[in-house]
Design a protein around this motif. Structure first.
Motif, PDB file in Angstrom:
ATOM      1  N   ARG A  79       0.831  -1.217   0.000  1.00 46.82           N
ATOM      2  CA  ARG A  79       0.000   0.000   0.000  1.00 46.82           C
ATOM      3  C   ARG A  79       0.860   1.260   0.000  1.00 46.82           C
ATOM      4  NH1 ARG A  79      -2.351   3.685  -1.072  1.00 46.82           N
ATOM      5  NH2 ARG A  79      -4.445   4.404  -0.453  1.00 46.82           N
ATOM      6  N   ILE A  80       2.022   1.208   0.635  1.00 49.62           N
ATOM      7  CA  ILE A  80       2.923   2.350   0.625  1.00 49.62           C
ATOM      8  C   ILE A  80       3.363   2.652  -0.810  1.00 49.62           C
ATOM      9  CG2 ILE A  80       5.203   3.175   1.336  1.00 49.62           C
ATOM     10  CD1 ILE A  80       4.768   1.636   3.973  1.00 49.62           C
ATOM     11  N   VAL A  81       3.712   1.603  -1.537  1.00 50.36           N
ATOM     12  CA  VAL A  81       4.110   1.786  -2.939  1.00 50.36           C
ATOM     13  C   VAL A  81       2.922   2.242  -3.770  1.00 50.36           C
ATOM     14  CG1 VAL A  81       5.006   0.635  -4.995  1.00 50.36           C
ATOM     15  CG2 VAL A  81       5.941   0.074  -2.745  1.00 50.36           C
ATOM     16  N   TRP A  82       1.752   1.645  -3.520  1.00 49.84           N
ATOM     17  CA  TRP A  82       0.551   2.000  -4.288  1.00 49.84           C
ATOM     18  C   TRP A  82       0.107   3.435  -3.998  1.00 49.84           C
ATOM     19  CZ3 TRP A  82      -0.752   0.058  -8.556  1.00 49.84           C
ATOM     20  CH2 TRP A  82      -2.029   0.231  -9.096  1.00 49.84           C
ATOM     21  N   GLY A  83       0.460   3.945  -2.853  1.00 51.79           N
ATOM     22  CA  GLY A  83       0.166   5.339  -2.529  1.00 51.79           C
ATOM     23  C   GLY A  83       1.008   6.321  -3.316  1.00 51.79           C
ATOM     24  N   ILE A  84       1.972   5.789  -4.070  1.00 55.02           N
ATOM     25  CA  ILE A  84       2.844   6.613  -4.911  1.00 55.02           C
ATOM     26  C   ILE A  84       2.528   6.427  -6.388  1.00 55.02           C
ATOM     27  CG2 ILE A  84       5.257   7.081  -5.539  1.00 55.02           C
ATOM     28  CD1 ILE A  84       6.019   6.014  -2.757  1.00 55.02           C
ATOM     29  N   TRP A 143      -2.743  -3.801 -13.676  1.00 53.55           N
ATOM     30  CA  TRP A 143      -1.496  -4.523 -13.901  1.00 53.55           C
ATOM     31  C   TRP A 143      -0.297  -3.759 -13.354  1.00 53.55           C
ATOM     32  CZ3 TRP A 143      -1.958  -9.377 -14.717  1.00 53.55           C
ATOM     33  CH2 TRP A 143      -3.076  -9.875 -15.381  1.00 53.55           C
ATOM     34  N   ARG A 144      -0.477  -2.451 -13.112  1.00 52.32           N
ATOM     35  CA  ARG A 144       0.604  -1.676 -12.512  1.00 52.32           C
ATOM     36  C   ARG A 144       0.940  -2.195 -11.118  1.00 52.32           C
ATOM     37  NH1 ARG A 144       0.437   4.879 -12.464  1.00 52.32           N
ATOM     38  NH2 ARG A 144       0.317   4.444 -14.710  1.00 52.32           N
ATOM     39  N   ALA A 145      -0.021  -2.858 -10.508  1.00 47.46           N
ATOM     40  CA  ALA A 145       0.179  -3.372  -9.152  1.00 47.46           C
ATOM     41  C   ALA A 145       0.909  -4.708  -9.140  1.00 47.46           C
ATOM     42  CB  ALA A 145      -1.171  -3.527  -8.451  1.00 47.46           C
ATOM     43  N   ALA A 146       1.115  -5.309 -10.303  1.00 50.46           N
ATOM     44  CA  ALA A 146       1.628  -6.686 -10.352  1.00 50.46           C
ATOM     45  C   ALA A 146       3.001  -6.825  -9.704  1.00 50.46           C
ATOM     46  CB  ALA A 146       1.666  -7.172 -11.801  1.00 50.46           C
ATOM     47  N   ILE A 147       3.949  -5.975 -10.080  1.00 47.15           N
ATOM     48  CA  ILE A 147       5.314  -6.119  -9.567  1.00 47.15           C
ATOM     49  C   ILE A 147       5.399  -5.810  -8.069  1.00 47.15           C
ATOM     50  CG2 ILE A 147       7.669  -5.212  -9.694  1.00 47.15           C
ATOM     51  CD1 ILE A 147       7.318  -4.961 -12.687  1.00 47.15           C
ATOM     52  N   VAL A 170       6.463  -8.629  -5.181  1.00 48.67           N
ATOM     53  CA  VAL A 170       7.578  -8.436  -4.250  1.00 48.67           C
ATOM     54  C   VAL A 170       7.083  -8.526  -2.801  1.00 48.67           C
ATOM     55  CG1 VAL A 170       9.291  -6.788  -3.410  1.00 48.67           C
ATOM     56  CG2 VAL A 170       8.923  -7.062  -5.873  1.00 48.67           C
ATOM     57  N   ALA A 171       5.932  -7.902  -2.518  1.00 47.79           N
ATOM     58  CA  ALA A 171       5.378  -7.929  -1.163  1.00 47.79           C
ATOM     59  C   ALA A 171       5.004  -9.351  -0.755  1.00 47.79           C
ATOM     60  CB  ALA A 171       4.158  -7.012  -1.079  1.00 47.79           C
ATOM     61  N   ILE A 172       4.400 -10.108  -1.674  1.00 45.14           N
ATOM     62  CA  ILE A 172       4.028 -11.495  -1.376  1.00 45.14           C
ATOM     63  C   ILE A 172       5.267 -12.337  -1.111  1.00 45.14           C
ATOM     64  CG2 ILE A 172       3.036 -13.590  -2.364  1.00 45.14           C
ATOM     65  CD1 ILE A 172       1.024 -11.767  -3.825  1.00 45.14           C
ATOM     66  N   ALA A 173       6.302 -12.148  -1.931  1.00 42.17           N
ATOM     67  CA  ALA A 173       7.538 -12.908  -1.752  1.00 42.17           C
ATOM     68  C   ALA A 173       8.179 -12.608  -0.396  1.00 42.17           C
ATOM     69  CB  ALA A 173       8.515 -12.594  -2.881  1.00 42.17           C
ATOM     70  N   LEU A 174       8.202 -11.335  -0.020  1.00 44.72           N
ATOM     71  CA  LEU A 174       8.784 -10.960   1.271  1.00 44.72           C
ATOM     72  C   LEU A 174       7.974 -11.538   2.425  1.00 44.72           C
ATOM     73  CD1 LEU A 174      10.814  -9.387   2.959  1.00 44.72           C
ATOM     74  CD2 LEU A 174       9.339  -7.375   2.737  1.00 44.72           C
ATOM     75  N   GLY A 175       6.642 -11.412   2.341  1.00 43.55           N
ATOM     76  CA  GLY A 175       5.797 -11.966   3.395  1.00 43.55           C
ATOM     77  C   GLY A 175       5.955 -13.473   3.507  1.00 43.55           C
ATOM     78  N   GLY A 176       6.045 -14.164   2.360  1.00 43.37           N
ATOM     79  CA  GLY A 176       6.233 -15.609   2.380  1.00 43.37           C
ATOM     80  C   GLY A 176       7.565 -16.009   2.983  1.00 43.37           C
ATOM     81  N   TYR A 177       8.608 -15.241   2.679  1.00 41.76           N
ATOM     82  CA  TYR A 177       9.921 -15.547   3.251  1.00 41.76           C
ATOM     83  C   TYR A 177       9.911 -15.378   4.770  1.00 41.76           C
ATOM     84  CZ  TYR A 177      14.733 -14.933   4.707  1.00 41.76           C
ATOM     85  OH  TYR A 177      15.916 -15.028   5.381  1.00 41.76           O
ATOM     86  N   LEU A 178       9.340 -14.278   5.257  1.00 43.71           N
ATOM     87  CA  LEU A 178       9.287 -14.052   6.705  1.00 43.71           C
ATOM     88  C   LEU A 178       8.494 -15.151   7.391  1.00 43.71           C
ATOM     89  CD1 LEU A 178       8.714 -10.187   6.725  1.00 43.71           C
ATOM     90  CD2 LEU A 178      10.815 -11.400   7.294  1.00 43.71           C
ATOM     91  N   TRP A 179       7.385 -15.563   6.774  1.00 43.11           N
ATOM     92  CA  TRP A 179       6.565 -16.635   7.340  1.00 43.11           C
ATOM     93  C   TRP A 179       7.367 -17.932   7.435  1.00 43.11           C
ATOM     94  CZ3 TRP A 179       5.015 -21.425   5.605  1.00 43.11           C
ATOM     95  CH2 TRP A 179       3.956 -22.028   6.305  1.00 43.11           C
ATOM     96  N   SER A 180       8.151 -18.215   6.409  1.00 43.65           N
ATOM     97  CA  SER A 180       8.900 -19.473   6.374  1.00 43.65           C
ATOM     98  C   SER A 180       9.999 -19.522   7.424  1.00 43.65           C
ATOM     99  CB  SER A 180       9.510 -19.679   4.983  1.00 43.65           C
ATOM    100  OG  SER A 180      10.574 -18.757   4.748  1.00 43.65           O
TER     101      SER A 180
END
Length: 239
Positions: A53-58, A197-201, A205-215
């Protein structure tokens, strides 16, 4: 009056997913064999959502951008005076008070989720970075921030209800459909929503980071670990 799109899909998905994650963790604490994994999952998801959301706010659509709803103190005070008089000027996006509530909830969610990464339970389950501090880490701070979140959520819900009573505007419905009914002049001034689609990248990245922290979290309690015999204690049989 004309029905126009105001909230883009990424903003709406963020809003309801964050509400689900925060609500889950305010109801279900981290104590327990099944509660802790659920608590960590919701917390890591909330952290990923806030970073997105921080990125999307930009880079998002007009009313998702921080400059659109973060107003100065003079505007906020005037809005509060009008609200106390049970009157309010129409706002296509977030109103001045609502905008600062968004910022406050983002900051508090970020702080609560981050301290959770450094926290551990008395049963030995822990966030991915609790070992850097030792003991229960930032568990006490995490719990205090969680209690403050309860207050903020209640305040937010009261603000939504008061907004409806004063203006009869269904902002909850607008956050579901993404559309609002505006005067023809205001509707004509609304720019088109940016491509989803602008939100895709940033989302990936956010999903990957959240998944890594969870793991990296430790989901096994000391009791469960103690119940499993070490490999050297396994029973062997001769020929």
């Amino acid at each position: 009056m004309k029905d126009v799109p105001v909230w883009d899909l990424p903003t709406r998905l963020f809003h309801w997913l964050l509400a689900l994650c925060v609500g889950t963790n305010l109801i279900i604490g981290p104590r327990g064999d099944w509660q802790f994994p659920l608590h960590v999952t919701a917390g890591c998801t909330a952290l990923a959502l806030v970073l997105f959301r921080i990125v999307w706010g930009i880079i998002g659509s007009r009313h998702s951008l921080f400059p659109d709803f973060v107003r100065g103190p003079r505007v906020v005070l005037q809005h509060l005076r009008d609200l106390l008089k049970l009157r309010q000027e129409p706002h296509t996006g977030h109103n001045p008070l609502g905008g600062w509530m968004v910022v406050t909830l983002l900051v508090m969610t970020l702080a609560t989720a981050t301290t959770g990464l450094f926290s551990a339970t008395r049963r030995g389950q822990s966030g991915p970075f609790a070992g850097l501090i030792g003991g229960q880490g930032l568990g006490d701070i995490h719990g205090t921030l969680g209690n403050l979140m309860i207050f903020l959520v209640i305040l937010h819900l009261c603000g939504v209800a008061l907004h409806y009573l004063v203006t009869r505007e269904n902002i909850v419905g607008a956050m579901v459909t993404g559309r609002k009914r505006l005067e023809a002049e205001s509707a004509a001034a609304e720019p088109p929503l940016v491509s989803r689609w602008r939100a895709a990248i940033p989302a990936a990245v956010a999903i990957a980071l959240g998944g890594y922290l969870w793991s990296q979290a430790n989901f096994v309690s000391a009791d469960a670990a103690g119940a499993s015999p070490p490999p050297s204690a396994a029973v062997t049989t001769g020929d």
